[in-house]
Design a protein around this motif. Structure first.
Motif, PDB file in Angstrom:
ATOM      1  N   ASP A 130     -34.980   3.993 -38.478  1.00 16.11           N
ATOM      2  CA  ASP A 130     -34.315   3.533 -39.731  1.00 16.11           C
ATOM      3  C   ASP A 130     -34.919   2.303 -40.049  1.00 16.11           C
ATOM      4  O   ASP A 130     -34.440   1.228 -39.748  1.00 16.11           O
ATOM      5  N   ASP A 132     -34.781   1.507 -43.609  1.00  9.04           N
ATOM      6  CA  ASP A 132     -33.818   0.868 -44.396  1.00  9.04           C
ATOM      7  C   ASP A 132     -34.857   0.558 -45.763  1.00  9.04           C
ATOM      8  O   ASP A 132     -34.634  -0.497 -46.278  1.00  9.04           O
ATOM      9  N   ASN A 134     -35.907   1.007 -49.694  1.00  7.47           N
ATOM     10  CA  ASN A 134     -35.283   1.291 -50.719  1.00  7.47           C
ATOM     11  C   ASN A 134     -36.118   2.360 -51.671  1.00  7.47           C
ATOM     12  O   ASN A 134     -36.978   1.892 -52.456  1.00  7.47           O
ATOM     13  N   ASP A 164     -30.387   8.545 -41.684  1.00  4.66           N
ATOM     14  CA  ASP A 164     -29.311   8.553 -42.664  1.00  4.66           C
ATOM     15  C   ASP A 164     -29.987   8.098 -44.016  1.00  4.66           C
ATOM     16  O   ASP A 164     -29.618   8.461 -45.179  1.00  4.66           O
ATOM     17  N   TYR A 165     -30.705   6.907 -44.016  1.00  6.23           N
ATOM     18  CA  TYR A 165     -31.076   6.402 -45.454  1.00  6.23           C
ATOM     19  C   TYR A 165     -31.903   7.103 -45.993  1.00  6.23           C
ATOM     20  O   TYR A 165     -32.115   7.435 -47.316  1.00  6.23           O
ATOM     21  N   GLU A 168     -29.520  10.173 -47.625  1.00  9.23           N
ATOM     22  CA  GLU A 168     -28.749   9.561 -48.628  1.00  9.23           C
ATOM     23  C   GLU A 168     -29.684   9.188 -49.894  1.00  9.23           C
ATOM     24  O   GLU A 168     -29.288   9.658 -51.063  1.00  9.23           O
TER      25      GLU A 168
END
Length: 459
Positions: A130, A132, A134, A164-165, A168
């Motif tokens: 993860d 994270d 952008n 999850d990131y 999404e």
């Protein structure tokens, strides 16, 4: 015209206006005191404006300009779970290193520094950490991304295949990763429990030569948002495929997707030219994978990294077919339009040739929509079209809006003014008015005949 309107005013201001009426030019007292020190300031301002109008290009004249080129884009970051993963994908990574500057990382990833992106391409290759990142901001900056999920092992949680990131980010793009691997009881390799499929998108920019044999696949499925023109299902499963059940016993859920709705690889061509590819399994890239698998991923990677299917335009020109010294167009003028279109293939720009490239001459709605003709004499990607302007005046646009599967969008506009005829430019006798002319002369002749007969009659 504006130059000759402003020039007399500026010259007159040298002679009369600033000295006779300073309050007109400088109503405030502080400005009037400055005017006494610089009495020629307003005249100089008007003279500069008139000269600027003189050198500015005419709105309706022919204009030629070139689109900037940003290719090739070679700085590439590959995110891995661990350094040991490189040993299983030597063939694919060697293919990348043959034409890219590749950097491998597992942690401490920074995509942007001081407002500038450090990479042109990011390949997230089975990374389950993860981080994270952008990703959407990176794509909005005009860069390319490939997200490859790991196959889901039996008994594992879906988050272990893809964090999850990334799920999404995919949902924001209209792509949904399933929570189970794809199953096909009719098209499968019973030995390795892998499915077979030969459903490939028919798009020349992506597949020059589609694999002749079915590819072997083992991994997650992808569900594509319906009616999204930006998404391209590159590889889909056969009609008998479905995503495996999730859960055990009574809690078992029905398949999330079935048939050809199950995609195995999906591409996204954004409006700003960047590209994103989602793949449901890293098993496609293994060194021991079948040759058709490796051929497939190489073709898709070349498209994803903008080595194919990128279009650019240049040398846009519009003018009257017969020059007569006028700088604007009139209604019913015969116009000429030309543009040069090229495609980036591998390492160079080559002429782009298509039969469905169209030009629209629009003012809110298109008044003219015709296909551009390829110039065989030049054979350098030049398209031309000769047409007659409509019998409507206003501000028109020469518009080209070319969107095709696998190609980057080719959209550009050029504005031009079409004016009505002046009073002294109309025809002396209009053919459409001949019935009215005949009526007029017939009334005159009838009146003369009646007068002659009336005056010549004897009582």
């Amino acid at each position: 015209n504006h130059f000759f309107e402003l020039l007399p005013l500026s010259l007159f201001s040298f002679v009369r206006c600033p000295t006779s009426h300073p309050t007109l030019f400088f109503p405030h007292a502080d400005f009037r005191r400055m005017h006494k020190r610089l009495p020629l300031l307003p005249s100089l301002v008007l003279l500069v404006i008139s000269l600027a109008v003189l050198v500015s290009p005419s709105e309706g004249g022919a204009t030629v300009y070139t689109q900037p080129v940003t290719l090739p884009r070679t700085r590439t970051l590959v995110l891995l779970n661990s350094e040991a993963d490189k040993e299983s994908y030597k063939t694919f990574f060697g293919f990348l290193e043959s034409f890219l500057e590749v950097e491998y990382r597992t942690t401490d990833v920074v995509l942007q520094k001081y407002g500038e992106f450090l990479y042109d391409n990011v390949i997230i290759f089975g990374s389950t950490k993860d981080l994270d990142l952008n990703i959407l901001s990176f794509v909005d900056g005009g860069n390319n991304v490939m997200i490859v999920s790991q196959p889901l092992r039996e008994g594992e949680d879906p988050e272990t295949a893809l964090p999850d990131y990334l799920r999404e980010a995919a949902i924001e793009c209209g792509v949904y990763f399933t929570d189970a691997n794809v199953v096909d009881n009719f098209h499968h390799d019973s030995v390795n429990n892998q499915i077979l499929t030969s459903n490939f998108v028919k798009a020349r920019p992506i597949f020059r030569t589609p694999p002749k044999s079915p590819i072997v696949y083992h991994g997650l499925g992808l569900m594509v948002e319906k009616h999204n023109p930006l998404l391209i299902p590159i590889v889909t499963a056969e009609s008998t495929a479905f995503t495996g059940p999730v859960g055990d016993g009574e809690d078992t859920a029905s398949p999330q997707a079935m048939g050809t709705d199950v995609a195995l690889a999906v591409g996204l061509q954004t409006r700003n030219g960047s590209r994103v590819v989602f793949v449901g399994s890293t098993a496609l890239f293994l060194d021991n994978a079948p040759s058709q698998n490796l051929a497939l991923v190489q073709e898709v990677t070349l498209w994803n990294l903008q080595k194919r299917g990128v279009l650019r335009y240049s040398e846009v020109e519009h003018r009257k077919q017969i020059e007569d010294g006028r700088t604007t167009y009139r209604i019913r003028d015969f116009l000429h339009f030309s543009v040069k279109v090229e495609e980036f293939v591998d390492t160079k720009w080559v002429p782009f040739r298509a039969e469905d490239l169209q030009l629209e001459f629009t003012m809110i709605d298109p008044y003219i929509r015709q296909s551009l003709k390829y110039d065989l004499a030049k054979n350098d990607g030049t398209y031309t079209l000769d047409f007659q302007a409509p019998d409507v005046y206003g501000i028109f646009k020469f518009a080209v809006d070319y969107r095709r599967v696998g190609y980057s969008p080719l959209i550009f506009y050029k504005q031009a003014t079409v004016r009505p005829l002046k009073l002294n430019e109309y025809e002396r006798y209009i053919p459409a008015a001949f019935p009215y002319y005949a009526c007029t002369f017939s009334v005159m002749a009838s009146f003369i005949l009646f007068a002659r007969l009336f005056l010549g009659m004897k009582e």
